[in-house]
Enzyme design. Structure first.
Site, PDB file in Angstrom:
ATOM      1  CE  LYS A  54      -2.661   5.121   1.115  1.00  0.00           C
ATOM      2  NZ  LYS A  54      -4.040   4.791   1.171  1.00  0.00           N
TER       3      LYS A  54
ATOM      4  CB  THR B  78      -8.099   5.951  -5.769  1.00  0.00           C
ATOM      5  OG1 THR B  78      -7.229   6.062  -6.886  1.00  0.00           O
ATOM      6  CG2 THR B  78      -7.400   6.420  -4.531  1.00  0.00           C
TER       7      THR B  78
ATOM      8  CG  ASN C 262       0.602   4.756   3.620  1.00  0.00           C
ATOM      9  OD1 ASN C 262      -0.014   5.314   4.531  1.00  0.00           O
ATOM     10  ND2 ASN C 262       0.114   3.716   2.976  1.00  0.00           N
TER      11      ASN C 262
ATOM     12  CG  ASP D  62      -0.483   2.896   7.214  1.00  0.00           C
ATOM     13  OD1 ASP D  62      -0.435   2.875   8.457  1.00  0.00           O
ATOM     14  OD2 ASP D  62      -1.341   3.523   6.583  1.00  0.00           O
TER      15      ASP D  62
ATOM     16  CG  ASP E 297      -2.051   1.002   1.144  1.00  0.00           C
ATOM     17  OD1 ASP E 297      -2.343   1.484   0.022  1.00  0.00           O
ATOM     18  OD2 ASP E 297      -2.612   1.352   2.199  1.00  0.00           O
TER      19      ASP E 297
END
Ligand code: ADP
Length: 492
Positions: free
Chosen positions: A305, A344, A308, A325, A303
């Protein structure tokens, strides 16, 4: 136990407020950061003035020269005047900008109201509460977590903790409350809130991430082995990864994390104020080191992005960044991760989308992180995302086919080497995509000056007064060499 509220004055105590430079013979002898005194244990609070009075509030010093204060009496005055209850230190950088009587903190008599604390501004130099100027002669309620600044809104000197505010810790597990004081909300995420906290024994600021079980898990969907997973994640130790300090379970899950004061990288990359290529490289190098370490320890982030990636400093551009995260699925089970991924797909690798469509083979591995990093690098360098919905082609289709456009007038300012790295990370075929290791060896990242700056920042962060204090650390490179052993240990 007696509580000394007056700060120590410099060697020649003057009340005139004139320049203190004459009394300070050598700047070299001054500590750059004063160690904060430790906070008394819960049982000790209340014996504050030796008369059995209970402390109703605590002011945490946020700036060198401002020590903590336990508020026991109904009123406290703050200023340069030696008659104030809390006397500003001559050695404080803010000393010149403060008034003899700067402000007062008053506790409304509990019998006369709800026992609210107030701050009264007594200075023409300015007292700010949560960034708002109060104004001479005016007062404002001091809520739990309020930040007090002097002279300018960003000169924060205290954070107020209302010890009588029961709401602040409502529902929090008692083991958490024993160790940490919970303060204001820092932000809200998909699964709950993140609060500012203070470790009682060290005064270290932390971030407490609350994962709302009701919001994040369906009934009977409780992740198992949470404790074991936390123990594994707590061992993760890298300067570019947010350290998990503690974990508690109560009404919800509570993860105590290292605090990052600079906020999300997301807010730094929006056009027109995009990052320079040099800064992008500096941050990207750190992201690669972090993800390399995770992969070597058997963890795929999945994850990655901009939201993060957190920055250590709100003001310094060349600062440490940390990836947060990670290990979410390990901690909270697949369902929580899938919930995030249901949002998204901006950063999702094509093979994940294919998997979503029910592809029998493939699935996904470490290469998904390399793809997401490619998307992040693209945005850092250009200020716009590589994939975005258009009437002609959906976002998912663009990702599946790897169709992105380099807008010439923007990419003209970016080096060919950087562009080459972006292309090789945004490679649709995960087998042909660069691995993190290969990306680290890419010519764009062979920049000795940048690596030196990074090492210097890491060493600085590890000095005795830094938040990482007390943790024995190896040099970053040594730690990376050591990881196979560590990986085995973590997987045991
Ligand atoms: P999400 O669940 O959407 O990933 P988080 O719950 O991780 O969001 O974070 C919510 C907010 O709290 C964000 O604005 C983030 O910047 C902030 N935050 C999260 N972790 C930290 C931290 N360690 N230090 C400072 N702020 C943090």
């Amino acid at each position: 136990m007696s509580h000394e509220v007056k700060a120590e004055e410099g060697p020649s105590s003057s009340t005139s407020g004139s320049s203190s430079s004459a009394t300070v013979s050598s700047v070299d002898t001054l500590p750059t950061q004063e160690p904060l005194p430790s906070i008394p244990e819960e049982g000790e609070i209340g014996e504050g003035n030796g008369q059995g009075l209970k402390a109703w509030g605590r002011l945490f010093g946020l700036s060198p020269g401002f020590h903590n204060l336990d508020c026991v009496n109904a009123e406290y005055s703050f200023g340069r005047d030696p008659n104030c209850d809390y006397v500003f230190q001559r050695l404080s950088e803010l000393y010149q900008q403060t008034s003899k009587k700067h402000f007062r903190v008053i506790r409304e008599e509990p019998g006369l109201g709800v026992g609210v604390a107030y701050l009264e501004d007594q200075s023409a130099n300015g007292t700010f509460v949560n960034g708002t100027l109060i104004g001479k002669g005016k007062k404002t309620p001091l809520a739990n977590g309020a930040e007090i600044a002097l002279a300018l809104p960003f000169n924060k000197v205290f954070c107020f903790c209302d010890l009588m505010d029961n709401n602040q810790s409502m529902g929090f597990p008692s083991a958490l409350k024993e160790k940490y004081l919970i303060s204001k909300t820092l932000g809200t995420g998909a699964c709950g809130e993140v609060k500012l906290g203070f470790e009682k024994t060290t005064c270290l600021k932390v971030a407490i991430k609350i994962i709302n079980k009701k919001k994040c898990f369906r009934e009977n969907d409780r992740p198992f082995n949470v404790e074991t997973e936390v123990e594994i994640l707590k061992k993760i130790d890298h300067p570019c990864l947010i350290k998990i300090k503690d974990f508690y379970e109560g009404e919800d899950f509570y993860i105590v994390l290292e605090l990052m004061e600079g906020g999300e990288l997301f807010y730094k990359v929006r056009r027109p104020a995009k990052l320079s290529e040099e800064t992008s490289k500096f941050y990207f190098y750190q992201m690669l080191l972090a993800v390399q370490y995770l992969h070597q320890n058997g963890i795929i982030h999945r994850d990655l992005k901009l939201e993060n990636i957190l920055l250590s400093s709100p003001s310094e551009e060349k600062c440490l960044i940390k990836v947060s995260d990670f290990g979410q699925s390990k901690l909270l089970g697949e369902s929580s991760l899938m919930q995030t991924l249901c949002g998204t797909p901006d950063y999702l690798a094509p093979e994940v989308l294919r998997f979503e469509l029910g592809a029998k083979e493939g699935g996904y591995g470490r290469a998904v992180d390399a793809w997401s990093l490619g998307v992040i690098l693209f945005i850092c360098l250009s200020g716009y995302p590589p994939f975005s919905e258009t009437p002609q082609k959906t976002l998912r289709d663009q990702i599946r086919t790897g169709s992105f456009t380099f807008i010439q007038e923007i990419w003209d300012h970016v080096s060919q080497e950087a562009l080459d790295l972006v292309r090789k990370l945004l490679e649709v075929d995960p087998i042909r995509r660069l691995t993190i290791q290969e990306a680290l060896h890419h010519p764009w990242l062979q920049d000795e000056e940048m690596k030196r700056t990074f090492q210097e920042l890491v060493s600085k962060a590890e000095t005795p007064n830094s938040p990482l204090k007390g943790r024995k650390r190896q040099r970053t490179e040594d730690r990376l060499v050591d990881t196979p052993t560590k990986a085995r240990k973590l997987q045991q």
